[in-house]
Design an enzyme around this catalytic site. Structure first.
Site, PDB file in Angstrom:
ATOM      1  N   LYS A 161       0.827  -1.213   0.000  1.00 25.14           N
ATOM      2  CA  LYS A 161       0.000   0.000   0.000  1.00 25.14           C
ATOM      3  C   LYS A 161       0.859   1.259   0.000  1.00 25.14           C
ATOM      4  O   LYS A 161       0.625   2.176  -0.787  1.00 25.14           O
ATOM      5  CB  LYS A 161      -0.930  -0.035   1.232  1.00 25.14           C
ATOM      6  N   SER A 196       7.620   9.120  11.939  1.00 27.54           N
ATOM      7  CA  SER A 196       6.473   8.864  11.057  1.00 27.54           C
ATOM      8  C   SER A 196       6.871   9.085   9.611  1.00 27.54           C
ATOM      9  O   SER A 196       7.314  10.165   9.233  1.00 27.54           O
ATOM     10  CB  SER A 196       5.315   9.808  11.424  1.00 27.54           C
ATOM     11  N   ASP A 237       2.061  -0.881  11.980  1.00 29.97           N
ATOM     12  CA  ASP A 237       0.740  -1.377  11.570  1.00 29.97           C
ATOM     13  C   ASP A 237       0.502  -2.826  12.014  1.00 29.97           C
ATOM     14  O   ASP A 237      -0.591  -3.350  11.825  1.00 29.97           O
ATOM     15  CB  ASP A 237       0.591  -1.281  10.045  1.00 29.97           C
TER      16      ASP A 237
HETATM   17  C1  S3P Z   1       2.460   4.898   6.241  1.00 29.92           C
HETATM   18  C2  S3P Z   1       3.098   5.209   7.403  1.00 29.92           C
HETATM   19  C3  S3P Z   1       2.608   4.786   8.725  1.00 29.92           C
HETATM   20  C4  S3P Z   1       1.583   3.668   8.646  1.00 29.92           C
HETATM   21  C5  S3P Z   1       0.587   3.893   7.563  1.00 29.92           C
HETATM   22  C6  S3P Z   1       1.258   4.053   6.208  1.00 29.92           C
HETATM   23  C7  S3P Z   1       3.015   5.402   4.977  1.00 29.92           C
HETATM   24  O1  S3P Z   1       2.042   5.895   9.353  1.00 29.92           O
HETATM   25  O2  S3P Z   1       0.919   3.512   9.872  1.00 29.92           O
HETATM   26  O3  S3P Z   1      -0.299   2.789   7.499  1.00 29.92           O
HETATM   27  O4  S3P Z   1       2.652   4.891   3.890  1.00 29.92           O
HETATM   28  O5  S3P Z   1       3.836   6.319   5.033  1.00 29.92           O
HETATM   29  P1  S3P Z   1       2.978   6.876  10.234  1.00 29.92           P
HETATM   30  O6  S3P Z   1       4.188   7.093   9.439  1.00 29.92           O
HETATM   31  O7  S3P Z   1       2.230   8.144  10.426  1.00 29.92           O
HETATM   32  O8  S3P Z   1       3.214   6.111  11.492  1.00 29.92           O
END
Ligand code: S3P
Length: 428
Positions: free
Chosen positions: A21, A167, A315
């Site tokens: 994803k 993040s 996740d």
């Molecule tokens: C993601 C980063 C994560 C994750 C999300 C997808 C991404 O969030 O939980 O499902 O694609 O950058 P955070 O980076 O805010 O923790």
């Protein structure tokens, strides 16, 4: 609609997961502002990524093949996006909302962006504050921490930013804004998060470099469209891996799963817990490693997961909690307060759900404490519309005695349409 799940003996066979994803989102976004075409193979054709495709189309980008195996993005170039005629809708996808806010901050036009009820309750100030420091103008009727937000296109200046939260969404939003900023934009995180944006920027020829414990992008560099092959999503594979370990007669091969070091925290932790997991056929495509994962049934020992590891399995904590109910000893997960602002408050929801099935689990302010092994029994549990919670509870259901009823299982389609069919197909 609800789903009733009963116990299985194991999972066997060979499986291929839907496309990653995070990488699918980025291939669309970077492809949209690149010169030339980007061909995305094994694109994840589901809710969240379709939200990104719809947002980019509204900004004038031609995207062909959505719903098919190969999606083609006709890059508009770095300065080729145009103002949308209506409010952009990120649906349920925080990645769409946060990364697009960064991408839109430095445009020569203004945009408004919103999302569904769940997304409108999730924090946005984590990207709005640093973007504002770069010169962005972002505001909304509910303040600048919640969608909907209006982003008035502005001239941006590169900054050095130490994000308080590890993040990838914050980091990526700033790197995308940095492409439009004067000078250099550097982001440093307390602990490393997934670096798909950095790797894909590099593949597309952007001036991006890891330095001083952070990552720096230089504004104004153009990107070149390319062929992106999306590996299987480790966050989807996670449910099959844990279900295979916890049931008695499993042997599963999961083909060509993404093995980015920022994503495989669950595999590392399960191996520390004694799980029989091995890798085969390791390759690298588009700077992203991938491998076949081979997993069999096996006993687990409890472990401690520290704040440093959390971004690498952020996740996967609900499904790790399910695994920990069957591990010998006390498992502690620390530094995971971020889980409270995901699609649901995952610390509180997983605790309530697993407790109702007989698990010895309690939440702390920033984590979980789980004592095992405890046999689970069926119960009526809640997904709260959170896809990963629903899948974690289905796995709890296949190791429990009796019937487990999961509400609103349709939310799984956000990341994994066909999850239940695949699980049933591999079950013995
Ligand atoms: C993601 C980063 C994560 C994750 C999300 C997808 C991404 O969030 O939980 O499902 O694609 O950058 P955070 O980076 O805010 O923790």
């Amino acid at each position: 609609m609800s789903l009733t799940v009963t116990a299985i003996n194991g999972l066997r066979g060979e499986l291929t997961m839907p496309g990653d994803k995070s990488i699918s989102h980025r291939a669309l976004m970077l492809g949209a502002i690149a010169d030339g075409e980007t061909h995305i193979d094994n694109f994840l054709n589901t809710g969240d990524c379709l939200s990104t495709a719809a947002v980019l189309r509204a900004l004038g980008v031609r995207i062909d093949g959505v719903g098919e195996e190969v999606v083609v993005v006709h890059g508009a170039g770095l300065n080729g996006l145009r103002a949308a005629e209506s409010v952009l809708d990120a649906g349920n996808s925080a990645t769409t909302a946060r990364l697009m806010t960064g991408l839109l901050a430095g445009q020569s036009f203004s945009s408004s962006i919103t999302g569904d009820e769940s997304l409108r309750s999730r924090p946005m100030d984590r990207v709005v504050a640093p973007l504002t420091a770069m010169g962005a103008q972002i505001s909304g009727p509910s303040g600048d921490d919640k969608l909907p937000l209006t982003i008035t296109g502005s001239a941006l200046q590169g900054i050095k930013y130490d994000t308080p939260v590890a993040s990838a969404q914050i980091k990526s939003a700033l790197l995308l804004a940095g492409l439009y900023a004067a000078g250099r934009t550097t982001v440093r995180e307390p602990y490393p998060s997934r670096d798909h944006t950095e790797r894909m920027l590099e593949v597309m020829g952007a001036a991006v470099a890891a330095e001083g414990g952070g990552v720096t992008v230089t504004g104004g560099t153009t990107l070149t469209g390319t062929a992106i092959s999306v590996p299987g999503d480790i966050s989807s594979a996670a449910f099959f891996i844990v279900a295979a370990i916890l049931t008695a007669s499993s042997r599963l091969v999961i083909r060509q799963v993404g093995m980015n070091s920022g994503r495989i925290g669950l595999l590392d932790v399960l191996k520390t817990m004694g799980a029989p997991i091995t890798y085969d056929a390791m390759t690298i495509k588009n700077k992203e490693p991938r491998a076949d994962i081979i997993v069999t049934s096996g006993p687990l020992r409890a472990t401690t997961v520290s704040a440093e590891t959390v971004p690498r399995l952020v996740d996967e904590i609900p499904i790790l909690a399910v695994a920990a109910t069957q591990a010998i000893g006390q498992t502690s997960i620390k530094g995971a307060a971020e889980l409270r602002v995901k699609e649901s408050d995952r610390l509180s929801v997983i605790t309530a759900n697993l407790r109702s099935m007989g698990a010895k689990i309690r939440e702390t302010a920033d984590g979980l404490v789980i004592k095992g092994p405890t046999p689970l029994h069926g119960a009526a549990v809640k997904s709260l519309g959170d896809h990963r919670m629903a899948m974690a509870m289905i796995v709890a259901g296949v190791i429990a005695a009796g019937e487990t009823v999961i509400d609103n299982e349709a939310c799984i389609d956000i990341s994994f349409p066909g999850f239940e069919r695949m699980l049933t197909g591999a079950a013995v």
